[in-house]
Design a protein around this motif. Structure first.
Motif, PDB file in Angstrom:
ATOM      1  N   SER A 230       0.879  -1.241  -0.043  1.00  0.00           N
ATOM      2  CA  SER A 230      -0.220  -0.053  -0.195  1.00  0.00           C
ATOM      3  C   SER A 230       0.909   1.322   0.005  1.00  0.00           C
ATOM      4  CB  SER A 230      -0.948   0.046   1.137  1.00  0.00           C
ATOM      5  OG  SER A 230      -0.232  -0.305   2.171  1.00  0.00           O
ATOM      6  N   ASP A 231       1.932   0.978   0.590  1.00  0.00           N
ATOM      7  CA  ASP A 231       2.859   2.421   0.595  1.00  0.00           C
ATOM      8  C   ASP A 231       3.353   2.475  -0.751  1.00  0.00           C
ATOM      9  OD1 ASP A 231       4.614   4.390   1.645  1.00  0.00           O
ATOM     10  OD2 ASP A 231       6.285   2.977   1.575  1.00  0.00           O
ATOM     11  N   GLY A 232       3.785   1.552  -1.584  1.00  0.00           N
ATOM     12  CA  GLY A 232       4.212   1.684  -2.886  1.00  0.00           C
ATOM     13  C   GLY A 232       3.461   2.234  -3.889  1.00  0.00           C
ATOM     14  N   ILE A 233       2.112   1.791  -3.681  1.00  0.00           N
ATOM     15  CA  ILE A 233       0.996   1.993  -4.926  1.00  0.00           C
ATOM     16  C   ILE A 233       0.680   3.613  -4.444  1.00  0.00           C
ATOM     17  CG2 ILE A 233      -1.019   1.536  -3.498  1.00  0.00           C
ATOM     18  CD1 ILE A 233      -2.221   0.290  -6.214  1.00  0.00           C
ATOM     19  N   SER A 234       0.770   3.940  -3.102  1.00  0.00           N
ATOM     20  CA  SER A 234       0.380   5.546  -2.986  1.00  0.00           C
ATOM     21  C   SER A 234       1.337   6.358  -3.604  1.00  0.00           C
ATOM     22  CB  SER A 234       0.409   5.494  -1.442  1.00  0.00           C
ATOM     23  OG  SER A 234       1.579   5.449  -0.897  1.00  0.00           O
ATOM     24  N   GLN A 235       2.453   5.884  -4.120  1.00  0.00           N
ATOM     25  CA  GLN A 235       3.615   6.615  -4.742  1.00  0.00           C
ATOM     26  C   GLN A 235       3.045   6.985  -6.179  1.00  0.00           C
ATOM     27  OE1 GLN A 235       7.629   5.967  -3.794  1.00  0.00           O
ATOM     28  NE2 GLN A 235       6.898   4.506  -2.266  1.00  0.00           N
ATOM     29  N   GLN A 246      -7.201  -5.014  -6.803  1.00  0.00           N
ATOM     30  CA  GLN A 246      -7.596  -5.763  -5.808  1.00  0.00           C
ATOM     31  C   GLN A 246      -6.847  -5.442  -4.438  1.00  0.00           C
ATOM     32  OE1 GLN A 246      -9.224  -9.889  -6.170  1.00  0.00           O
ATOM     33  NE2 GLN A 246      -8.864  -9.687  -8.350  1.00  0.00           N
ATOM     34  N   ARG A 247      -7.250  -5.434  -3.270  1.00  0.00           N
ATOM     35  CA  ARG A 247      -6.708  -4.943  -2.280  1.00  0.00           C
ATOM     36  C   ARG A 247      -6.554  -6.311  -1.158  1.00  0.00           C
ATOM     37  NH1 ARG A 247      -6.318   0.347   1.790  1.00  0.00           N
ATOM     38  NH2 ARG A 247      -4.595  -0.559   2.988  1.00  0.00           N
ATOM     39  N   PHE A 248      -5.535  -6.744  -0.797  1.00  0.00           N
ATOM     40  CA  PHE A 248      -5.680  -7.765   0.335  1.00  0.00           C
ATOM     41  C   PHE A 248      -4.695  -7.464   1.399  1.00  0.00           C
ATOM     42  CE2 PHE A 248      -5.649  -9.693  -3.764  1.00  0.00           C
ATOM     43  CZ  PHE A 248      -6.771 -10.620  -3.709  1.00  0.00           C
ATOM     44  N   GLU A 249      -5.467  -6.738   2.592  1.00  0.00           N
ATOM     45  CA  GLU A 249      -4.832  -6.016   3.752  1.00  0.00           C
ATOM     46  C   GLU A 249      -3.847  -4.954   3.145  1.00  0.00           C
ATOM     47  OE1 GLU A 249      -3.560  -9.536   5.963  1.00  0.00           O
ATOM     48  OE2 GLU A 249      -5.468  -9.917   6.423  1.00  0.00           O
ATOM     49  N   ASP A 250      -2.458  -5.468   3.465  1.00  0.00           N
ATOM     50  CA  ASP A 250      -1.647  -4.208   3.037  1.00  0.00           C
ATOM     51  C   ASP A 250      -1.070  -4.256   1.681  1.00  0.00           C
ATOM     52  OD1 ASP A 250      -0.111  -1.997   3.734  1.00  0.00           O
ATOM     53  OD2 ASP A 250       1.684  -3.410   4.136  1.00  0.00           O
ATOM     54  N   GLN A 251      -1.707  -5.253   0.980  1.00  0.00           N
ATOM     55  CA  GLN A 251      -1.039  -5.527  -0.440  1.00  0.00           C
ATOM     56  C   GLN A 251      -2.063  -5.343  -1.508  1.00  0.00           C
ATOM     57  OE1 GLN A 251       0.256  -9.415  -1.366  1.00  0.00           O
ATOM     58  NE2 GLN A 251       2.340  -9.003  -1.028  1.00  0.00           N
ATOM     59  N   GLN A 293     -11.633   0.725  -8.856  1.00  0.00           N
ATOM     60  CA  GLN A 293     -12.196   1.812  -7.791  1.00  0.00           C
ATOM     61  C   GLN A 293     -11.151   1.551  -6.727  1.00  0.00           C
ATOM     62  OE1 GLN A 293     -14.062  -0.420  -9.558  1.00  0.00           O
ATOM     63  NE2 GLN A 293     -16.041   0.554  -9.601  1.00  0.00           N
ATOM     64  N   ALA A 294     -10.510   0.346  -6.282  1.00  0.00           N
ATOM     65  CA  ALA A 294      -9.873   0.236  -5.253  1.00  0.00           C
ATOM     66  C   ALA A 294      -8.405   0.727  -5.278  1.00  0.00           C
ATOM     67  CB  ALA A 294      -9.691  -1.301  -4.919  1.00  0.00           C
ATOM     68  N   TRP A 295      -7.953   1.625  -6.292  1.00  0.00           N
ATOM     69  CA  TRP A 295      -6.672   2.272  -6.269  1.00  0.00           C
ATOM     70  C   TRP A 295      -6.668   3.342  -5.402  1.00  0.00           C
ATOM     71  CZ3 TRP A 295      -2.614   1.135  -9.896  1.00  0.00           C
ATOM     72  CH2 TRP A 295      -1.540   1.831  -9.985  1.00  0.00           C
ATOM     73  N   PRO A 296      -5.722   3.645  -4.579  1.00  0.00           N
ATOM     74  CA  PRO A 296      -5.909   4.354  -3.371  1.00  0.00           C
ATOM     75  C   PRO A 296      -5.984   5.987  -4.004  1.00  0.00           C
ATOM     76  CG  PRO A 296      -3.786   3.196  -3.435  1.00  0.00           C
ATOM     77  CD  PRO A 296      -4.669   2.409  -4.316  1.00  0.00           C
TER      78      PRO A 296
END
Ligand SMILES: Nc1ncnc2c1ncn2[C@@H]1O[C@H](COP(=O)(O)OP(=O)(O)OP(=O)(O)O)[C@@H](O)[C@H]1O
Length: 304
Positions: A230-235, A246-251, A293-296
């Motif tokens: 989630s840290d990586g995708i937020s960049q 798709q989101r699975f907890e922190d991934q 839609q799940a993209w932060p």
């Protein structure tokens, strides 16, 4: 000889308010096998019925082996072999009787070829058709579709209802007898596990449109799943060609059509990621039921 065996341009069809095909264009080069993929009700049979001259389009044009199905339907039947998904044959006849019955309808009917297929496909020649197994029925349908030596063969979900082994066997026969003979094949399917082995090209029909057409190889090399934290995708911002998140907890796992540029960008930014190869089944799923839609929300622009 024409280079393109099947050419569809801007084909349009509605049933009442239901727009089934919306300006669909598709080309199949001679000698190639194209798998038309689509969910139930996507419009595969509707397209095939129009190609065979059995249904009138509302707009657009079609050419099969040089014939226009809206004008030359009779000539077209002679040049095209067709196997319907729910082929009903005269159950009280035997395969041999059915062949004799069909012979006068096709000037190019080749009885020795039909006999050869009956033997190779292990179809009991003198057993009533209603007593044949599903697999034998499909193979009899294929025999009848091929015995008049068509240049183009159209198969509407031919392996529907067959068990896994029978499907594999059917596909093997398809490869041996059609592709080896240089025939052009269009077949529709929503069973993807074996399509890959048979099709040169796949076209995905969804929402009335062909949303992707390419070789199976290209599709598998261009569509990838990437695993990020989630840290990586937020960049980063969502890239072009994003098909599923798709989101699975922190991934997060994201599926992208044309993933190479995005992967390069992640590498440049030093964002940890893993690239996963997908099966045709998973690619098809991402195209037809993928959600993004799940993209932060936060992120920096991705230049791709
Ligand atoms: N004769 C018809 N009259 C009205 N609607 C029709 C007719 N034929 C098909 N449709 C509609 O057109 C749509 C596409 O149907 P079609 O049979 O072409 O789909 P398909 O992709 O072949 O589906 P499946 O994989 O389930 O066989 C569906 O919504 C269906 O209800």
């Amino acid at each position: 000889m024409l280079e393109t065996a099947i050419k569809i341009q801007q084909l349009h069809k509605t049933f009442g308010k239901n727009v089934v095909l919306e300006n669909v264009s598709l080309e199949i080069p001679r000698g190639e096998t194209l798998a038309l993929l689509g969910r139930n009700g996507a419009g595969k049979t509707t397209m095939i019925r129009m190609l065979l001259g059995l249904l009138k389009p509302d707009g657009g044009s079609m050419e099969i082996d040089g014939c226009d199905p809206t004008r030359d339907a009779i000539e077209l039947r002679r040049r095209v072999g067709y196997l319907a998904e729910d082929q009903t044959m005269y159950g009280w006849m035997t395969p041999v009787e059915l062949c004799h019955f069909l012979t006068p309808f096709y000037p190019a009917w080749h009885q020795e070829l039909a006999d050869d297929y009956l033997e190779r496909f292990h179809i009991p020649r003198h057993q009533r058709i209603e007593q044949l197994s599903k697999g034998q029925n499909v193979k009899l349908g294929l025999t009848l579709a091929l015995a008049h030596q068509p240049n183009v063969v159209i198969l509407d979900d031919p392996a529907l209802g067959l068990d896994t082994i029978a499907r594999k066997e059917f596909n093997r026969d398809l490869i041996e007898h059609l592709q080896a003979a240089g025939r052009t094949v269009l077949f529709s399917s929503h069973l993807l596990d074996e399509v890959e082995a048979v099709a040169d090209t796949v076209a995905i029909l969804d929402g009335g449109r062909i949303i992707r057409q390419s070789s199976t190889e290209t599709l598998r090399s261009e569509v990838k799943r990437i695993v990020l934290t989630s840290d990586g995708i937020s960049q980063v911002l969502p890239p072009q060609g994003l098909r599923d998140v798709q989101r699975f907890e922190d991934q997060f796992t994201v599926t992208i059509d044309g993933a190479a540029d995005f992967v390069e960008h992640l590498t440049e930014l030093g964002v940890d990621h893993e690239v996963v190869d997908l099966s045709l089944d998973e690619i098809f799923e991402a195209f037809v039921i993928g959600r993004t839609q799940a993209w932060p929300q936060s992120g920096t622009p991705v230049v791709v």
